[in-house]
Scaffold this motif. Structure first.
Motif, PDB file in Angstrom:
ATOM      1  N   LEU A 173      25.638   7.605 -35.347  1.00 37.26           N
ATOM      2  CA  LEU A 173      25.326   6.298 -34.867  1.00 37.26           C
ATOM      3  C   LEU A 173      24.565   7.491 -33.175  1.00 37.26           C
ATOM      4  N   VAL A 174      23.015   6.542 -33.203  1.00 38.73           N
ATOM      5  CA  VAL A 174      22.054   6.656 -31.836  1.00 38.73           C
ATOM      6  C   VAL A 174      22.046   5.882 -30.995  1.00 38.73           C
ATOM      7  N   PHE A 175      21.777   6.815 -29.851  1.00 42.46           N
ATOM      8  CA  PHE A 175      22.647   5.953 -28.814  1.00 42.46           C
ATOM      9  C   PHE A 175      21.142   6.591 -27.663  1.00 42.46           C
ATOM     10  N   LEU A 176      20.977   6.127 -26.518  1.00 46.86           N
ATOM     11  CA  LEU A 176      19.603   6.330 -25.239  1.00 46.86           C
ATOM     12  C   LEU A 176      20.442   7.197 -24.689  1.00 46.86           C
ATOM     13  N   CYS A 177      20.195   8.423 -24.377  1.00 48.18           N
ATOM     14  CA  CYS A 177      20.170   9.089 -22.196  1.00 48.18           C
ATOM     15  C   CYS A 177      19.465   9.437 -21.833  1.00 48.18           C
ATOM     16  N   GLU A 178      19.288   8.395 -21.138  1.00 40.02           N
ATOM     17  CA  GLU A 178      18.279   8.654 -20.600  1.00 40.02           C
ATOM     18  C   GLU A 178      16.730   7.701 -21.491  1.00 40.02           C
ATOM     19  N   GLY A 179      17.266   7.517 -22.021  1.00 39.56           N
ATOM     20  CA  GLY A 179      15.452   6.986 -23.033  1.00 39.56           C
ATOM     21  C   GLY A 179      15.151   8.639 -23.590  1.00 39.56           C
ATOM     22  N   ARG A 180      16.155   8.782 -24.077  1.00 35.47           N
ATOM     23  CA  ARG A 180      16.405   9.855 -25.425  1.00 35.47           C
ATOM     24  C   ARG A 180      17.133   9.775 -25.963  1.00 35.47           C
ATOM     25  N   PRO A 181      16.413   9.745 -27.654  1.00 37.38           N
ATOM     26  CA  PRO A 181      17.450   9.805 -28.947  1.00 37.38           C
ATOM     27  C   PRO A 181      18.451  10.422 -28.969  1.00 37.38           C
ATOM     28  N   VAL A 182      19.584  10.403 -29.017  1.00 40.90           N
ATOM     29  CA  VAL A 182      21.259  10.923 -29.143  1.00 40.90           C
ATOM     30  C   VAL A 182      21.610  10.824 -30.794  1.00 40.90           C
ATOM     31  N   LEU A 183      22.614  11.494 -30.948  1.00 37.88           N
ATOM     32  CA  LEU A 183      22.993  11.140 -32.248  1.00 37.88           C
ATOM     33  C   LEU A 183      25.045  11.981 -31.978  1.00 37.88           C
ATOM     34  N   SER A 209      23.235   4.332 -23.648  1.00 33.32           N
ATOM     35  CA  SER A 209      22.586   2.707 -23.788  1.00 33.32           C
ATOM     36  C   SER A 209      22.885   3.200 -25.640  1.00 33.32           C
ATOM     37  N   ARG A 210      22.645   1.845 -25.768  1.00 38.17           N
ATOM     38  CA  ARG A 210      22.355   2.069 -27.469  1.00 38.17           C
ATOM     39  C   ARG A 210      21.080   2.177 -27.912  1.00 38.17           C
ATOM     40  N   ALA A 211      20.769   2.381 -29.183  1.00 39.11           N
ATOM     41  CA  ALA A 211      19.195   2.134 -29.326  1.00 39.11           C
ATOM     42  C   ALA A 211      19.069   1.413 -30.265  1.00 39.11           C
ATOM     43  N   ASP A 212      18.628   0.128 -31.098  1.00 36.28           N
ATOM     44  CA  ASP A 212      18.258  -0.926 -31.396  1.00 36.28           C
ATOM     45  C   ASP A 212      18.058  -0.345 -33.188  1.00 36.28           C
ATOM     46  N   ALA A 213      17.393  -1.448 -33.990  1.00 29.82           N
ATOM     47  CA  ALA A 213      16.766  -1.169 -35.014  1.00 29.82           C
ATOM     48  C   ALA A 213      15.931  -0.035 -35.005  1.00 29.82           C
ATOM     49  N   ASP A 214      15.197  -0.819 -34.371  1.00 29.66           N
ATOM     50  CA  ASP A 214      13.243  -0.528 -34.679  1.00 29.66           C
ATOM     51  C   ASP A 214      13.536   1.102 -34.632  1.00 29.66           C
ATOM     52  N   GLY A 215      14.539   1.615 -32.808  1.00 28.31           N
ATOM     53  CA  GLY A 215      14.362   2.587 -32.472  1.00 28.31           C
ATOM     54  C   GLY A 215      15.831   3.660 -33.032  1.00 28.31           C
ATOM     55  N   VAL A 216      16.119   3.256 -34.459  1.00 26.89           N
ATOM     56  CA  VAL A 216      16.925   3.714 -35.028  1.00 26.89           C
ATOM     57  C   VAL A 216      16.366   3.850 -35.920  1.00 26.89           C
ATOM     58  N   ARG A 217      15.747   3.930 -36.717  1.00 25.07           N
ATOM     59  CA  ARG A 217      14.304   4.302 -37.029  1.00 25.07           C
ATOM     60  C   ARG A 217      13.527   5.303 -37.015  1.00 25.07           C
ATOM     61  N   GLU A 218      12.726   4.870 -36.165  1.00 21.73           N
ATOM     62  CA  GLU A 218      11.653   5.362 -35.564  1.00 21.73           C
ATOM     63  C   GLU A 218      12.545   6.686 -35.558  1.00 21.73           C
ATOM     64  N   SER A 219      13.389   7.351 -34.783  1.00 23.53           N
ATOM     65  CA  SER A 219      14.272   9.032 -34.230  1.00 23.53           C
ATOM     66  C   SER A 219      14.569   9.184 -35.730  1.00 23.53           C
ATOM     67  N   THR A 220      15.024   8.730 -36.283  1.00 26.99           N
ATOM     68  CA  THR A 220      15.766   9.245 -37.624  1.00 26.99           C
ATOM     69  C   THR A 220      15.171   9.615 -39.154  1.00 26.99           C
ATOM     70  N   GLY A 221      14.874   7.871 -39.538  1.00 28.87           N
ATOM     71  CA  GLY A 221      13.598   8.197 -40.489  1.00 28.87           C
ATOM     72  C   GLY A 221      14.776   7.272 -41.149  1.00 28.87           C
ATOM     73  N   TYR A 222      15.754   6.830 -40.655  1.00 30.78           N
ATOM     74  CA  TYR A 222      16.477   5.565 -41.553  1.00 30.78           C
ATOM     75  C   TYR A 222      16.898   4.404 -41.248  1.00 30.78           C
ATOM     76  N   ALA A 223      18.152   3.257 -41.521  1.00 29.33           N
ATOM     77  CA  ALA A 223      17.912   2.686 -41.189  1.00 29.33           C
ATOM     78  C   ALA A 223      19.647   3.036 -40.817  1.00 29.33           C
ATOM     79  N   ILE A 224      19.872   1.591 -39.774  1.00 27.74           N
ATOM     80  CA  ILE A 224      21.202   1.848 -39.604  1.00 27.74           C
ATOM     81  C   ILE A 224      22.527   1.110 -40.758  1.00 27.74           C
ATOM     82  N   GLY A 274      18.701  16.054 -40.647  1.00 27.54           N
ATOM     83  CA  GLY A 274      17.292  15.375 -41.922  1.00 27.54           C
ATOM     84  C   GLY A 274      16.668  14.510 -41.219  1.00 27.54           C
ATOM     85  N   HIS A 275      17.196  14.563 -40.307  1.00 30.20           N
ATOM     86  CA  HIS A 275      16.327  13.430 -39.762  1.00 30.20           C
ATOM     87  C   HIS A 275      14.023  13.514 -39.353  1.00 30.20           C
TER      88      HIS A 275
END
Length: 141
Positions: free
Chosen positions: A35-45, A68-83, A90-91
């Motif tokens: 699960l991807v979240f944002l910690c102070e705006g930075r993606p974390v897993l 805060s929770r990352a949205d679908a676009d943020g997840v793909r941008e930070s990991t390269g993968y879809a929710i 391997g991100h």
């Protein structure tokens, strides 16, 4: 990363923890939710047991910031993968990761392999090592 996973495909899908557990025939708790979240705006897993939910206040305490929770676009941008198919490593770019200690109680766990219908099995030690995650209690009771 020192592991050679066997990727299994299930046409019926493994998008949710429940679907993945049913497909592979394991306990719900053995499923790794990446699960991807944002910690102070930075993606974390947050690598969470399929039987647990993330407590964002606890996660924020562990990571030292507001979550805060990352949205679908943020997840793909930070990991390269879809929710629904995000693997634990391997991100597209390295992410700070934490792993739910509940996953360490199993001999093996199952994680998404990059698509919503693929999974692979690994040991909790391999999960921690390959993801670079720290073990921390952040799930709800």
């Amino acid at each position: 990363m020192g592991i050679t996973p066997e990727i299994l495909r299930f046409p019926e899908g493994t998008r949710t923890a429940e679907q993945a557990a049913a497909a592979v025939g394991c306990e719900l708790g053995q499923i790794v939710k990446s699960l991807v979240f944002l910690c102070e705006g930075r993606p974390v897993l947050a690598l969470t047991s399929g039987a647990n939910r993330v407590d964002t206040k606890r996660l924020g305490t562990v990571l030292g910031g507001k979550i805060s929770r990352a949205d679908a676009d943020g997840v793909r941008e930070s990991t390269g993968y879809a929710i629904g198919g995000t693997p634990p490593f391997g991100h597209a770019r390295p992410l700070r990761a934490v792993v739910d200690p509940a996953l360490l109680s199993y001999d093996t766990v199952w994680a998404a392999a990059g698509t919503p219908d693929t999974v692979f099995e690994l040991t909790p030690d391999e999960l921690v090592r390959a993801s670079g995650a720290e073990v921390a209690g952040f799930a709800t009771d």
